[in-house]
Design a protein around this motif. Sequence first.
Motif, short mmCIF file in Angstrom:
data_model
loop_
_atom_site.label_atom_id
_atom_site.label_comp_id
_atom_site.label_asym_id
_atom_site.label_seq_id
_atom_site.Cartn_x
_atom_site.Cartn_y
_atom_site.Cartn_z
N GLU A 1 -9.18 39.46 16.45
CA GLU A 1 -9.46 39.09 15.06
C GLU A 1 -8.10 38.87 14.39
N VAL A 2 -7.91 37.68 13.83
CA VAL A 2 -6.58 37.30 13.33
C VAL A 2 -6.58 37.19 11.81
N THR A 3 -5.61 37.87 11.21
CA THR A 3 -5.43 37.80 9.75
C THR A 3 -4.07 37.21 9.45
N MET A 4 -4.06 36.17 8.63
CA MET A 4 -2.80 35.56 8.21
C MET A 4 -2.26 36.31 7.01
N LEU A 5 -1.00 36.72 7.09
CA LEU A 5 -0.33 37.40 5.98
C LEU A 5 0.79 36.48 5.51
N SER A 6 0.63 35.89 4.32
CA SER A 6 1.52 34.82 3.91
C SER A 6 1.96 34.99 2.46
N THR A 7 3.07 34.32 2.12
CA THR A 7 3.49 34.30 0.71
C THR A 7 3.04 33.00 0.03
N SER A 8 2.39 32.10 0.80
CA SER A 8 2.07 30.76 0.27
C SER A 8 0.57 30.55 0.12
N PRO A 9 0.05 30.60 -1.15
CA PRO A 9 -1.39 30.39 -1.36
C PRO A 9 -1.86 29.04 -0.81
N SER A 10 -0.98 28.04 -0.83
CA SER A 10 -1.35 26.69 -0.39
C SER A 10 -1.66 26.62 1.12
N LYS A 11 -1.31 27.67 1.88
CA LYS A 11 -1.50 27.60 3.33
C LYS A 11 -2.82 28.21 3.81
N GLU A 12 -3.65 28.71 2.87
CA GLU A 12 -4.86 29.42 3.28
C GLU A 12 -5.81 28.54 4.12
N ALA A 13 -6.09 27.34 3.63
CA ALA A 13 -7.04 26.48 4.34
C ALA A 13 -6.52 26.14 5.74
N ASP A 14 -5.22 25.84 5.82
CA ASP A 14 -4.63 25.52 7.12
C ASP A 14 -4.71 26.71 8.07
N ALA A 15 -4.43 27.91 7.54
CA ALA A 15 -4.45 29.10 8.39
C ALA A 15 -5.83 29.24 9.04
N LYS A 16 -6.86 29.00 8.27
CA LYS A 16 -8.22 29.15 8.80
C LYS A 16 -8.50 28.05 9.83
N LYS A 17 -8.02 26.83 9.57
CA LYS A 17 -8.19 25.74 10.54
C LYS A 17 -7.46 26.05 11.86
N LEU A 18 -6.34 26.74 11.73
CA LEU A 18 -5.55 27.08 12.93
C LEU A 18 -6.21 28.18 13.75
N TYR B 1 -4.53 36.83 3.65
CA TYR B 1 -4.13 37.67 2.52
C TYR B 1 -2.72 37.27 2.04
N LEU B 2 -2.56 37.22 0.74
CA LEU B 2 -1.24 36.98 0.17
C LEU B 2 -0.49 38.30 0.13
N THR B 3 0.72 38.31 0.71
CA THR B 3 1.49 39.55 0.75
C THR B 3 2.18 39.80 -0.58
N THR B 4 2.14 38.81 -1.45
CA THR B 4 2.77 38.94 -2.77
C THR B 4 1.88 39.70 -3.75
N LYS B 5 0.62 39.94 -3.38
CA LYS B 5 -0.30 40.65 -4.28
C LYS B 5 -0.37 42.12 -3.87
N LYS B 6 -0.02 42.98 -4.81
CA LYS B 6 0.06 44.41 -4.53
C LYS B 6 -1.28 44.98 -4.04
N GLU B 7 -2.38 44.52 -4.64
CA GLU B 7 -3.68 45.09 -4.26
C GLU B 7 -4.01 44.80 -2.78
N ASN B 8 -3.50 43.68 -2.25
CA ASN B 8 -3.76 43.37 -0.84
C ASN B 8 -3.07 44.35 0.10
N THR B 9 -1.87 44.77 -0.27
CA THR B 9 -1.17 45.69 0.61
C THR B 9 -1.90 47.03 0.65
#
Length: 346
Positions: free
Chosen positions: A200-217, A223-231
């Motif tokens: 099960e793969v989770t992308m941890l990124s600083t770029s909101p624009s990459k979410e759709a691509d991450a899922k396609k990949l 999850y955005l690592t820049t958001k405190k609640e995610n950590t």
Amino acid sequence: MIAAKGYAVHDEKSALVPFSFQRRATGPRDVHFEIMYCGVCHSDIHQARNEWSGSIYPMVPGHEIVGRVKQVGSEVKKFKKGDLVAVGCLVDSCRTCENCKQGLEQYCRSAVGTYNSLERDGKTPTYGGYSNQIVVHEDFVLRVADNLPVEGVAPLLCAGITTYSPLRHWKVGKGHRVGVLGLGGLGHMAVKFASAFGAEVTMLSTSPSKEADAKKLGAHKFYLTTKKENTKTLRGYFDFIIDTVSAPHDYNLFLRMLNTNGVLICVGAPPTPSEIRPFSLISERRSIAGSMIGGIAETQEMLDYCSSYNIVSDVEVIPISYVNDAYERILKGDVHYRFVIDMSTL
Ligand code: NAP
Ligand code: ZN
Ligand code: ZN
């Protein structure tokens, strides 16, 4: 000698410029091939700009090299003229140490890098793949199957093997939760391999624009690592995190996202040291580990796996004259997900 041309940097502050140089004549066990494509790795930037120190100039970067054989030496058995071949980050090693004997040439203390390195004579500099010709000992030349787009194969030689090797070493697969930190060249290959291996793969990124691509990949979650609640949400969640980030960042934040016995696998190589709090490790018997590229046999295994499962890198093909602009875009995280130089533009 063989006349070659390419692009080189002459010091840590300058841009890449056209450069002419000589390759050695094809020796009895050498393969001489014409380079078709070469990927642009963030390590090329670290080294061109001397961020890891000890850089050798002039430097022709490039270690994700694919091309077609022009000539082979008299004793070469594995390759012939016209074969599609590749070279990654290594062009030689001692062949006799414990690491070499186990196929871990990348950890040989006498390993010779494809560029920014000295041949085993201790004085001849090596020049990499931002060039049109290369001559490499057959032991360090890989076979490339012809069912994949060649430009998408080039990044497998570094970004591919660097993520494949630790996933295999730690036997990542079904039932594991894997975080991939940073969606660039290495990160996108880590997502492809980890999902192909059943994790099960989770992308941890600083770029909101990459979410759709991450899922396609192949990522299941993002999850955005820049958001405190995610950590907080991800505390204790992962069995493994593959950290591909090229710039300084807080490792403790990601160690805390690991479950008991979890491993933070560092493949990204930021130039400055970071602080690790012992309690980030102690509290749930976590580990932090590193991994460097892969050995020659494992690189061939990875290329064959990619050929069987139709895995290539997602690339933006560029003319060599664009390479300095590509560096700037990589530094901004604007890469989708590997620049590959079309060497016919040289
Ligand atoms: P890349 O394409 O530039 O990708 C790095 C990604 O890291 C970026 O796309 C970005 O992803 C994230 N990132 C960048 N700056 C960041 C920051 N300040 N904070 C948080 N995240 C940041 O680079 P690459 O070619 O994949 O290489 C990655 C690293 O691995 C480099 O340091 C390189 O030298 C190293 N490397 C190591 C090996 C090895 O053998 N271990 C082999 C090859 C490369 P998001 O936009 O998703 O946040
Ligand atoms: Zn690389
Ligand atoms: Zn060795």
